[in-house]
Design an enzyme around this catalytic site. Structure first.
Site, PDB file in Angstrom:
ATOM      1  N   ARG A 240     -30.618 -17.417   7.485  1.00 56.62           N
ATOM      2  CA  ARG A 240     -31.370 -18.291   8.384  1.00 56.62           C
ATOM      3  C   ARG A 240     -32.577 -17.516   8.910  1.00 56.62           C
ATOM      4  O   ARG A 240     -32.462 -16.321   9.263  1.00 56.62           O
ATOM      5  CB  ARG A 240     -30.501 -18.736   9.566  1.00 56.62           C
ATOM      6  CG  ARG A 240     -29.528 -19.861   9.238  1.00 56.62           C
ATOM      7  CD  ARG A 240     -30.238 -21.176   8.900  1.00 56.62           C
ATOM      8  NE  ARG A 240     -29.337 -22.269   8.626  1.00 56.62           N
ATOM      9  CZ  ARG A 240     -28.933 -22.637   7.404  1.00 56.62           C
ATOM     10  NH1 ARG A 240     -29.333 -21.973   6.331  1.00 56.62           N
ATOM     11  NH2 ARG A 240     -28.145 -23.687   7.257  1.00 56.62           N
ATOM     12  N   GLU A 269     -39.734 -22.882  10.169  1.00 53.24           N
ATOM     13  CA  GLU A 269     -39.470 -23.465   8.861  1.00 53.24           C
ATOM     14  C   GLU A 269     -39.773 -24.953   8.937  1.00 53.24           C
ATOM     15  O   GLU A 269     -39.234 -25.610   9.837  1.00 53.24           O
ATOM     16  CB  GLU A 269     -38.003 -23.246   8.504  1.00 53.24           C
ATOM     17  CG  GLU A 269     -37.778 -23.177   7.017  1.00 53.24           C
ATOM     18  CD  GLU A 269     -36.380 -22.693   6.658  1.00 53.24           C
ATOM     19  OE1 GLU A 269     -35.539 -23.547   6.352  1.00 53.24           O
ATOM     20  OE2 GLU A 269     -36.137 -21.470   6.715  1.00 53.24           O
ATOM     21  N   HIS A 288     -36.663 -22.260   1.197  1.00 48.38           N
ATOM     22  CA  HIS A 288     -35.256 -22.557   1.507  1.00 48.38           C
ATOM     23  C   HIS A 288     -34.605 -23.330   0.343  1.00 48.38           C
ATOM     24  O   HIS A 288     -34.151 -24.467   0.517  1.00 48.38           O
ATOM     25  CB  HIS A 288     -35.147 -23.354   2.819  1.00 48.38           C
ATOM     26  CG  HIS A 288     -33.775 -23.257   3.448  1.00 48.38           C
ATOM     27  ND1 HIS A 288     -33.564 -23.290   4.801  1.00 48.38           N
ATOM     28  CD2 HIS A 288     -32.536 -23.148   2.888  1.00 48.38           C
ATOM     29  CE1 HIS A 288     -32.270 -23.208   5.061  1.00 48.38           C
ATOM     30  NE2 HIS A 288     -31.623 -23.121   3.902  1.00 48.38           N
TER      31      HIS A 288
END
Ligand code: DGY
Length: 327
Positions: A240, A269, A288
């Site tokens: 993360r 993000e 991601h």
């Protein structure tokens, strides 16, 4: 006699694969909000007033406040292993189980983590740019990388994905050290050596972050930790974004305190194209994509549907992130 039983109402918050909606629509009444911005926020909250199921995505933050607006909610399900966007304690307090998708994305995510390590070490993106720019054959030197063989990979958070990365790394001749809150009992099988966090930072040529995001892991990697790493070290983050302090990372990369960062996850993000991290040469970012293969996302979607449907029936969820609330 025809029994006209109303279908339970389900809200889908965010974008999901079509298979999710198709399956849910067979037995439930679905309202979907693909875009969660602007006036859709109010519409979503209105739909949640009568919803019994919520199919969430990472673009929705599930707070205690939001749960209070959803008094009929029996179950939440999300097609991801990480559910850090959901207040699990608040769900448990309301006896709402939260379904997630551990296990099924291990191999795909391990491929990306190791792929980032390999791409960064062997300068694959720069080499591709070198070819595309026409520099090849023009007397210019191409980018040299570093060997993997004989180097040390330190894994912070050696769970099932970390173990799958370790296998790939061992095949390339890397030695594995790791740090976890609890030492693993199967170190001999995994062939990984336990070290303290500081030892891992000092000894690793590659540091792989594989921790879930919690209060404790937020900004675990900041200026102090970068200062303890080798100046030649590569940081890989496939967990993360918020586990790494982006400002501190920028400073460390710019000052040459560490050599390179390869990240599938970032903070913020999505990472805006004009973000200062992207002005650096010693960084590689993917959007991601850890679990983003056709096969893996399909299995994740189906497990998320199963979790939701079981929850609506008051049955045990096959994979529940807050076990204390599982039926
Ligand atoms: C997960 O499942 O948590 C992965 O990061 C993909 O979102």
């Amino acid at each position: 006699m025809v029994i006209n039983k109303t279908k339970p109402s389900v809200v889908i918050a965010g974008r999901v694969l079509p298979v999710v909606r198709e399956h849910l629509e067979a037995t439930t009444s679905v309202t979907q909000f693909e875009d969660l911005s602007g006036s859709n926020t109010q519409l979503l909250e209105k739909a949640l007033q009568t919803a019994e199921g919520l199919l969430a995505t990472a673009s929705l933050t599930v707070t205690a406040d939001l749960l209070d607006k959803a008094p009929q909610l029996k179950v939440i399900s999300q097609p991801s292993v990480g559910v850090d966007n959901i207040d699990l304690a608040a769900c448990s307090a309301r006896k709402i189980p939260v379904g997630h998708t551990p296990g099924v994305l291990v191999e795909a995510t391990a491929d990306i983590a190791f792929g980032l390590l390999l791409s960064a070490a062997r300068r694959i993106p720069e080499s591709w740019n070198f070819v595309c720019s026409g520099a090849w054959g023009q007397g210019q030197s191409f980018p040299f990388g570093i060997d993997l063989y004989g180097k040390t990979l330190g894994i912070v958070g050696l769970g099932s994905i970390g173990v799958a990365v370790a296998k790939r790394a061992q095949a390339s001749g890397l030695k594995i050290i790791y740090h976890n809150r609890h030492r693993r009992k199967d170190e001999d099988t995994v062939k990984a050596t336990y070290v303290t966090f500081d030892e891992l930072l000092a000894q690793s040529d590659f540091v792989l972050v594989m921790l879930p995001l919690t209060k404790e892991s937020t900004h675990l990697f900041s200026a102090q930790q970068f200062a303890k790493m080798k100046r030649t070290a590569y940081l890989i983050n496939a967990a993360r974004g918020k586990v790494v302090d982006s400002d501190a990372l920028y400073n460390a990369l710019k000052a040459g305190e560490i050599a390179f960062a390869a990240m599938d996850v970032t903070d913020p993000e999505p990472l805006p194209a004009d973000h200062k991290l992207l002005t650096l040469k010693n960084i590689l970012v993917t959007p991601h994509i850890g679990s983003a293969t056709h096969e893996t996302r399909d299995v994740m979607a189906r497990l998320a549907v199963k979790n939701l449907l079981e929850g609506l029936k008051g049955q045990t969820l096959p994979a529940c992130a807050n076990k204390e609330a599982n039926f």
